[in-house]
Design a protein around this motif. Structure first.
Motif, PDB file in Angstrom:
ATOM      1  N   PHE A  36     -25.260 -32.882   3.525  1.00 33.39           N
ATOM      2  CA  PHE A  36     -23.804 -33.816   3.306  1.00 33.39           C
ATOM      3  C   PHE A  36     -24.122 -33.424   5.609  1.00 33.39           C
ATOM      4  O   PHE A  36     -23.683 -34.431   5.890  1.00 33.39           O
ATOM      5  CB  PHE A  36     -22.796 -33.393   3.464  1.00 33.39           C
ATOM      6  N   PHE A  37     -23.588 -31.954   5.661  1.00 31.13           N
ATOM      7  CA  PHE A  37     -23.812 -31.444   7.122  1.00 31.13           C
ATOM      8  C   PHE A  37     -24.303 -32.400   7.528  1.00 31.13           C
ATOM      9  O   PHE A  37     -23.836 -32.649   9.513  1.00 31.13           O
ATOM     10  CB  PHE A  37     -23.562 -30.196   6.902  1.00 31.13           C
ATOM     11  N   LEU A  38     -26.142 -32.049   7.703  1.00 29.66           N
ATOM     12  CA  LEU A  38     -26.613 -32.756   8.847  1.00 29.66           C
ATOM     13  C   LEU A  38     -26.414 -34.268   8.623  1.00 29.66           C
ATOM     14  O   LEU A  38     -27.576 -34.304  10.416  1.00 29.66           O
ATOM     15  CB  LEU A  38     -28.186 -32.194   8.199  1.00 29.66           C
ATOM     16  N   LYS A  39     -27.063 -35.049   8.589  1.00 29.89           N
ATOM     17  CA  LYS A  39     -26.526 -36.286   8.030  1.00 29.89           C
ATOM     18  C   LYS A  39     -24.945 -36.555   8.426  1.00 29.89           C
ATOM     19  O   LYS A  39     -24.784 -37.466   9.934  1.00 29.89           O
ATOM     20  CB  LYS A  39     -26.152 -36.848   6.638  1.00 29.89           C
ATOM     21  N   VAL A  40     -23.327 -35.679   8.709  1.00 29.26           N
ATOM     22  CA  VAL A  40     -22.514 -35.938   9.493  1.00 29.26           C
ATOM     23  C   VAL A  40     -23.753 -35.534  10.966  1.00 29.26           C
ATOM     24  O   VAL A  40     -22.506 -36.353  11.778  1.00 29.26           O
ATOM     25  CB  VAL A  40     -21.603 -34.089   9.131  1.00 29.26           C
ATOM     26  N   MET A  41     -24.478 -34.989  11.184  1.00 28.15           N
ATOM     27  CA  MET A  41     -24.346 -34.132  12.572  1.00 28.15           C
ATOM     28  C   MET A  41     -25.350 -35.534  13.388  1.00 28.15           C
ATOM     29  O   MET A  41     -25.593 -35.432  14.760  1.00 28.15           O
ATOM     30  CB  MET A  41     -24.246 -33.121  12.554  1.00 28.15           C
ATOM     31  N   LYS A  42     -25.819 -36.026  12.340  1.00 26.17           N
ATOM     32  CA  LYS A  42     -27.290 -37.153  12.866  1.00 26.17           C
ATOM     33  C   LYS A  42     -26.219 -37.514  13.473  1.00 26.17           C
ATOM     34  O   LYS A  42     -26.262 -38.535  14.152  1.00 26.17           O
ATOM     35  CB  LYS A  42     -28.119 -37.365  11.879  1.00 26.17           C
ATOM     36  N   PHE A  43     -24.826 -38.567  12.467  1.00 24.77           N
ATOM     37  CA  PHE A  43     -24.398 -39.184  12.764  1.00 24.77           C
ATOM     38  C   PHE A  43     -23.327 -39.050  14.448  1.00 24.77           C
ATOM     39  O   PHE A  43     -22.930 -39.679  14.923  1.00 24.77           O
ATOM     40  CB  PHE A  43     -23.661 -39.224  12.260  1.00 24.77           C
ATOM     41  N   VAL A  44     -22.568 -38.446  14.236  1.00 20.87           N
ATOM     42  CA  VAL A  44     -22.185 -37.760  15.272  1.00 20.87           C
ATOM     43  C   VAL A  44     -22.892 -37.530  16.472  1.00 20.87           C
ATOM     44  O   VAL A  44     -22.397 -38.030  17.524  1.00 20.87           O
ATOM     45  CB  VAL A  44     -21.449 -36.173  15.214  1.00 20.87           C
ATOM     46  N   ILE A  45     -23.848 -36.843  16.821  1.00 22.98           N
ATOM     47  CA  ILE A  45     -25.133 -36.894  18.104  1.00 22.98           C
ATOM     48  C   ILE A  45     -25.484 -38.539  17.855  1.00 22.98           C
ATOM     49  O   ILE A  45     -25.306 -38.776  19.113  1.00 22.98           O
ATOM     50  CB  ILE A  45     -26.375 -36.122  17.414  1.00 22.98           C
TER      51      ILE A  45
END
Length: 315
Positions: A194-203
């Motif tokens: 979940f954290f990396l998916k959110v990071m991917k979206f933010v980037i």
């Protein structure tokens, strides 16, 4: 490696590539090899032309030469490996090889986002404030913007790499793609992603949406300025200096945002693969043509190079 998802730790991945089309293997290999050679030749040729011709030593062509360099590196980060996989069984890649490939691919893509925004600002300065253009777009500022694009892209990719290295991969280890990309790796991970998916979206928002926003603001001012130009010829000339960049922006961001802004699922990965072909191979091949076909200065530079070559041959 055992078949269960939680049975062991994955140390190698299998890249499916285009194994879904065994009857088209030779045709696809020939098409991709030809496009790769064209991409390398056109981008390196454009860089050499800009370096050789003194009339092209302007901010716009400085940025364009860097875009060509990025496109050359971008396509080289994935295509040679993909081409070799057509004739390898199994098409395996180590975990570290996979993460390193993604790191370079991601940093080049993020850098290109920043560079396209810098090129939009350059067009804004050239059309909206032509009298101060040389002073505004000084060589120092151009270098700073370009170096900033590279550093920002590298930093954005490094953040994702650090997060990616925290994930565990317990199996399966089959990547339905022709290179190691983040959406495919997230689907395979047995860790909480979940954290990396959110990071991917933010980037994607920071580099994609904000860059597009900067480009839209620049072109909003450009359009307002062009509409104030009284002569048809003047408006046409101003439009022609922007259409190449706008075309490149639409193609690059359109396919990139499609892949990285929607949630990754098993069903979406096949579509992601086809979109990836477009922005990893087709766009880097077309960019030199997009910037050259309607560009009088590039055509004139090619003519000058031909004359120099012809005169040297007769000396």
């Amino acid at each position: 490696m055992a078949g269960g998802r939680n049975s062991t730790i994955v140390i190698r991945f299998i890249l499916l590539g285009f194994s879904d089309y065994p009857k088209l293997k030779i045709v696809l290999f020939a098409v991709f090899l030809g496009s790769y050679f064209l991409t390398v030749a056109w981008n390196l040729g454009l860089i050499i032309l800009i370096r050789m011709d003194s009339y092209l030593r302007t901010p716009m062509y400085f940025f364009l030469s860097n875009l060509s360099f990025l496109d050359f590196c971008y396509v080289t980060s994935t295509t040679p490996r993909m081409l070799s996989d057509f004739f390898q069984k199994p098409r395996s890649i180590s975990f570290w090889g996979c993460t390193i490939q993604y790191f370079f691919f991601s940093s080049l893509g993020l850098t290109e986002c920043c560079l396209l925004a810098a090129m939009a600002y350059d067009r804004y300065a050239a059309i909206c404030d032509p009298l101060l253009y040389t002073a505004t777009m000084s060589p120092t500022l151009c270098v700073q913007m370009t170096v900033g694009a590279y550093i920002t892209g590298l930093f954005g990719s490094l953040i994702q790499l650090c997060a990616l290295l925290q994930l565990n991969f317990c199996g399966p280890n089959i990547i339905n793609h022709f290179f190691c990309d983040l959406p495919q790796l997230l689907v395979l991970s047995c860790s909480e992603t979940f954290f990396l998916k959110v990071m991917k979206f933010v980037i994607a928002v920071i580099f994609g949406v904000i860059s597009v926003f900067v480009i839209m603001i620049s072109y909003g001012y450009i359009l307002a300025t062009i509409l104030k130009i009284s002569s048809v010829e003047g408006r046409s000339k101003a439009f022609n200096t922007c259409t190449s960049h706008l075309t490149a922006v639409i193609c690059f961001y359109g396919s990139g945002l499609f892949v990285y802004m929607h949630p990754s699922t098993d069903n979406s990965l096949g579509h992601d693969k086809m979109a990836s072909v477009f922005y990893t191979m087709v766009i880097p091949m077309l960019n030199p043509l997009i910037y050259s076909l309607r560009n009088k200065e590039i055509k004139d530079a090619i003519k000058r190079c031909k004359k120099k070559a012809f005169s040297h041959c007769h000396c």
